[in-house]
Design a protein around this motif. Structure first.
Motif, PDB file in Angstrom:
ATOM      1  N   HIS A 178       0.835  -1.195   0.000  1.00 12.86           N
ATOM      2  CA  HIS A 178       0.000   0.000   0.000  1.00 12.86           C
ATOM      3  C   HIS A 178       0.874   1.252   0.000  1.00 12.86           C
ATOM      4  O   HIS A 178       1.903   1.285   0.672  1.00 12.86           O
ATOM      5  CB  HIS A 178      -0.902  -0.011   1.241  1.00 12.86           C
ATOM      6  N   PRO A 179       0.493   2.289  -0.749  1.00 13.79           N
ATOM      7  CA  PRO A 179       1.268   3.533  -0.723  1.00 13.79           C
ATOM      8  C   PRO A 179       1.347   4.099   0.696  1.00 13.79           C
ATOM      9  O   PRO A 179       0.369   4.090   1.433  1.00 13.79           O
ATOM     10  CB  PRO A 179       0.468   4.485  -1.626  1.00 13.79           C
ATOM     11  N   GLY A 180       2.516   4.573   1.069  1.00 10.95           N
ATOM     12  CA  GLY A 180       2.705   5.188   2.379  1.00 10.95           C
ATOM     13  C   GLY A 180       3.164   4.242   3.463  1.00 10.95           C
ATOM     14  O   GLY A 180       3.482   4.671   4.564  1.00 10.95           O
ATOM     15  N   ILE A 181       3.191   2.946   3.180  1.00  2.79           N
ATOM     16  CA  ILE A 181       3.642   1.972   4.185  1.00  2.79           C
ATOM     17  C   ILE A 181       5.137   2.159   4.416  1.00  2.79           C
ATOM     18  O   ILE A 181       5.880   2.466   3.492  1.00  2.79           O
ATOM     19  CB  ILE A 181       3.318   0.523   3.734  1.00  2.79           C
ATOM     20  N   SER A 182       5.573   2.009   5.653  1.00  8.27           N
ATOM     21  CA  SER A 182       6.996   2.112   5.966  1.00  8.27           C
ATOM     22  C   SER A 182       7.354   0.970   6.916  1.00  8.27           C
ATOM     23  O   SER A 182       7.000   0.995   8.099  1.00  8.27           O
ATOM     24  CB  SER A 182       7.304   3.463   6.611  1.00  8.27           C
ATOM     25  N   ILE A 183       8.006  -0.052   6.339  1.00  9.94           N
ATOM     26  CA  ILE A 183       8.470  -1.208   7.099  1.00  9.94           C
ATOM     27  C   ILE A 183       9.889  -1.516   6.638  1.00  9.94           C
ATOM     28  O   ILE A 183      10.279  -1.116   5.539  1.00  9.94           O
ATOM     29  CB  ILE A 183       7.546  -2.442   6.927  1.00  9.94           C
ATOM     30  N   PRO A 184      10.674  -2.228   7.453  1.00 10.08           N
ATOM     31  CA  PRO A 184      12.033  -2.576   7.015  1.00 10.08           C
ATOM     32  C   PRO A 184      12.013  -3.331   5.680  1.00 10.08           C
ATOM     33  O   PRO A 184      11.103  -4.123   5.412  1.00 10.08           O
ATOM     34  CB  PRO A 184      12.549  -3.466   8.148  1.00 10.08           C
ATOM     35  N   SER A 185      13.024  -3.080   4.870  1.00  6.41           N
ATOM     36  CA  SER A 185      13.076  -3.668   3.529  1.00  6.41           C
ATOM     37  C   SER A 185      13.099  -5.195   3.555  1.00  6.41           C
ATOM     38  O   SER A 185      12.532  -5.840   2.674  1.00  6.41           O
ATOM     39  CB  SER A 185      14.275  -3.132   2.745  1.00  6.41           C
ATOM     40  N   HIS A 186      13.729  -5.809   4.588  1.00  7.78           N
ATOM     41  CA  HIS A 186      13.754  -7.275   4.630  1.00  7.78           C
ATOM     42  C   HIS A 186      12.355  -7.847   4.887  1.00  7.78           C
ATOM     43  O   HIS A 186      12.031  -8.929   4.420  1.00  7.78           O
ATOM     44  CB  HIS A 186      14.770  -7.786   5.662  1.00  7.78           C
ATOM     45  N   LEU A 187      11.512  -7.110   5.607  1.00  6.07           N
ATOM     46  CA  LEU A 187      10.127  -7.562   5.810  1.00  6.07           C
ATOM     47  C   LEU A 187       9.313  -7.375   4.539  1.00  6.07           C
ATOM     48  O   LEU A 187       8.489  -8.223   4.190  1.00  6.07           O
ATOM     49  CB  LEU A 187       9.478  -6.813   6.970  1.00  6.07           C
ATOM     50  N   LYS A 188       9.539  -6.266   3.845  1.00  8.35           N
ATOM     51  CA  LYS A 188       8.841  -6.015   2.579  1.00  8.35           C
ATOM     52  C   LYS A 188       9.179  -7.105   1.574  1.00  8.35           C
ATOM     53  O   LYS A 188       8.311  -7.596   0.853  1.00  8.35           O
ATOM     54  CB  LYS A 188       9.232  -4.633   2.047  1.00  8.35           C
ATOM     55  N   ALA A 189      10.454  -7.543   1.557  1.00  5.98           N
ATOM     56  CA  ALA A 189      10.863  -8.604   0.633  1.00  5.98           C
ATOM     57  C   ALA A 189      10.223  -9.938   1.024  1.00  5.98           C
ATOM     58  O   ALA A 189       9.822 -10.724   0.161  1.00  5.98           O
ATOM     59  CB  ALA A 189      12.387  -8.735   0.621  1.00  5.98           C
ATOM     60  N   ARG A 190      10.115 -10.189   2.316  1.00  5.58           N
ATOM     61  CA  ARG A 190       9.540 -11.451   2.790  1.00  5.58           C
ATOM     62  C   ARG A 190       8.021 -11.482   2.667  1.00  5.58           C
ATOM     63  O   ARG A 190       7.431 -12.537   2.448  1.00  5.58           O
ATOM     64  CB  ARG A 190       9.950 -11.670   4.244  1.00  5.58           C
ATOM     65  N   TYR A 191       7.390 -10.324   2.836  1.00  6.35           N
ATOM     66  CA  TYR A 191       5.927 -10.206   2.777  1.00  6.35           C
ATOM     67  C   TYR A 191       5.573  -9.120   1.760  1.00  6.35           C
ATOM     68  O   TYR A 191       5.219  -8.003   2.134  1.00  6.35           O
ATOM     69  CB  TYR A 191       5.354  -9.866   4.156  1.00  6.35           C
ATOM     70  N   PRO A 192       5.653  -9.427   0.471  1.00  5.84           N
ATOM     71  CA  PRO A 192       5.474  -8.396  -0.551  1.00  5.84           C
ATOM     72  C   PRO A 192       4.050  -7.862  -0.687  1.00  5.84           C
ATOM     73  O   PRO A 192       3.862  -6.780  -1.237  1.00  5.84           O
ATOM     74  CB  PRO A 192       5.921  -9.091  -1.838  1.00  5.84           C
ATOM     75  N   GLU A 193       3.050  -8.592  -0.181  1.00  2.00           N
ATOM     76  CA  GLU A 193       1.672  -8.141  -0.332  1.00  2.00           C
ATOM     77  C   GLU A 193       0.969  -7.891   0.995  1.00  2.00           C
ATOM     78  O   GLU A 193       0.278  -6.892   1.141  1.00  2.00           O
ATOM     79  CB  GLU A 193       0.866  -9.155  -1.148  1.00  2.00           C
ATOM     80  N   GLU A 194       1.083  -8.817   1.939  1.00  2.00           N
ATOM     81  CA  GLU A 194       0.334  -8.712   3.192  1.00  2.00           C
ATOM     82  C   GLU A 194       1.155  -9.287   4.335  1.00  2.00           C
ATOM     83  O   GLU A 194       1.907 -10.238   4.146  1.00  2.00           O
ATOM     84  CB  GLU A 194      -0.995  -9.457   3.059  1.00  2.00           C
ATOM     85  N   MET A 195       0.972  -8.700   5.511  1.00  2.00           N
ATOM     86  CA  MET A 195       1.718  -9.127   6.690  1.00  2.00           C
ATOM     87  C   MET A 195       0.824  -8.991   7.915  1.00  2.00           C
ATOM     88  O   MET A 195      -0.043  -8.122   7.968  1.00  2.00           O
ATOM     89  CB  MET A 195       2.955  -8.247   6.843  1.00  2.00           C
ATOM     90  N   THR A 196       1.037  -9.856   8.890  1.00  2.00           N
ATOM     91  CA  THR A 196       0.328  -9.790  10.167  1.00  2.00           C
ATOM     92  C   THR A 196       1.351  -9.601  11.275  1.00  2.00           C
ATOM     93  O   THR A 196       2.354 -10.309  11.315  1.00  2.00           O
ATOM     94  CB  THR A 196      -0.473 -11.085  10.411  1.00  2.00           C
ATOM     95  N   ILE A 197       1.076  -8.634  12.152  1.00  2.00           N
ATOM     96  CA  ILE A 197       1.921  -8.424  13.321  1.00  2.00           C
ATOM     97  C   ILE A 197       1.097  -8.733  14.564  1.00  2.00           C
ATOM     98  O   ILE A 197      -0.132  -8.689  14.540  1.00  2.00           O
ATOM     99  CB  ILE A 197       2.491  -6.990  13.396  1.00  2.00           C
ATOM    100  N   VAL A 198       1.793  -9.074  15.642  1.00  2.00           N
ATOM    101  CA  VAL A 198       1.147  -9.371  16.910  1.00  2.00           C
ATOM    102  C   VAL A 198       1.543  -8.291  17.898  1.00  2.00           C
ATOM    103  O   VAL A 198       2.728  -8.042  18.116  1.00  2.00           O
ATOM    104  CB  VAL A 198       1.574 -10.754  17.448  1.00  2.00           C
ATOM    105  N   LEU A 199       0.554  -7.636  18.466  1.00  2.00           N
ATOM    106  CA  LEU A 199       0.792  -6.628  19.495  1.00  2.00           C
ATOM    107  C   LEU A 199       0.389  -7.254  20.818  1.00  2.00           C
ATOM    108  O   LEU A 199      -0.795  -7.346  21.141  1.00  2.00           O
ATOM    109  CB  LEU A 199      -0.021  -5.367  19.207  1.00  2.00           C
ATOM    110  N   GLN A 200       1.408  -7.732  21.562  1.00  3.16           N
ATOM    111  CA  GLN A 200       1.118  -8.413  22.812  1.00  3.16           C
ATOM    112  C   GLN A 200       2.103  -7.987  23.889  1.00  3.16           C
ATOM    113  O   GLN A 200       1.790  -7.150  24.705  1.00  3.16           O
ATOM    114  CB  GLN A 200       1.124  -9.928  22.619  1.00  3.16           C
ATOM    115  N   HIS A 201       3.298  -8.565  23.910  1.00  2.00           N
ATOM    116  CA  HIS A 201       4.244  -8.288  24.977  1.00  2.00           C
ATOM    117  C   HIS A 201       5.330  -7.304  24.577  1.00  2.00           C
ATOM    118  O   HIS A 201       5.753  -6.494  25.385  1.00  2.00           O
ATOM    119  CB  HIS A 201       4.915  -9.585  25.446  1.00  2.00           C
TER     120      HIS A 201
END
Length: 182
Positions: free
Chosen positions: A52-75
């Motif tokens: 999506h335009p405007g997304i800012s994530i580390p490039s290695h994550l963008k390469a690993r998840y080129p379309e969609e990613m799930t993060i966990v907000l817990q600890h």
């Protein structure tokens, strides 16, 4: 009613209004957690479009998840903020021991899940969007882990074992259609 009765096409965008209301529920939960910490056993799975335009994530994550990613907000997260005026959610997370700040456009969110209370929301308009790649600067490194959001009601609890953050697909939590003959 007769068989000749057909569904009337709405001239009002009820689908969009409903999705906006559900997105606001997710944003309120994120905003609350960013301000007050996560209460009790609540934790969130947040799925978003990485293209999506405007997304800012580390490039290695963008390469690993080129379309969609799930993060966990817990600890292990910090500086969780919702900025409705600018249209972004930001959160600090550690990936493989390396801290990073993620900047996620609200319009890029595709799903929100709080497994503690089994509240799950999907945002189909973001899923259907095919984004055009936009050059976005590399995320700024996040502050040290001492800045993590701490749960308010955790004084008597034993500390959780620290480990690398895991990205989990929401597919494991989605209901599967019943199969014929099963």
């Amino acid at each position: 009613m007769t068989e000749d009765t057909k569904q009337v096409e709405s001239l009002l965008p009820y689908d969009r209004w409903t999705e906006d209301a559900m997105r606001e529920v997710a944003l309120r939960a994120l905003d609350h957690a960013g301000t007050h910490g996560l209460p009790g056993e609540h934790h969130f799975y947040l799925t978003f479009r990485t293209d999506h335009p405007g997304i800012s994530i580390p490039s290695h994550l963008k390469a690993r998840y080129p379309e969609e990613m799930t993060i966990v907000l817990q600890h292990q997260f910090w500086d969780l903020k919702v900025d409705r005026d600018k249209g972004f959610v930001t959160a600090g997370l550690s990936f493989g021991g390396v801290p990073a700040t993620l900047v996620i456009p609200i319009a890029a969110l595709t799903a929100f899940w709080d497994p503690h209370v089994r509240v799950g929301l999907r945002f189909p308009s973001a899923e259907a969007t095919t984004a055009v790649p936009v050059a976005v600067p590399e995320p700024v490194p996040a502050p040290p882990m001492a800045a993590q959001a701490a749960p308010e009601a955790g004084a008597g609890e034993a500390p959780e074992e620290e480990g690398a953050a895991q990205v989990v697909s929401l597919d494991a939590f989605r209901r599967r259609p019943a199969r014929d003959g099963a």
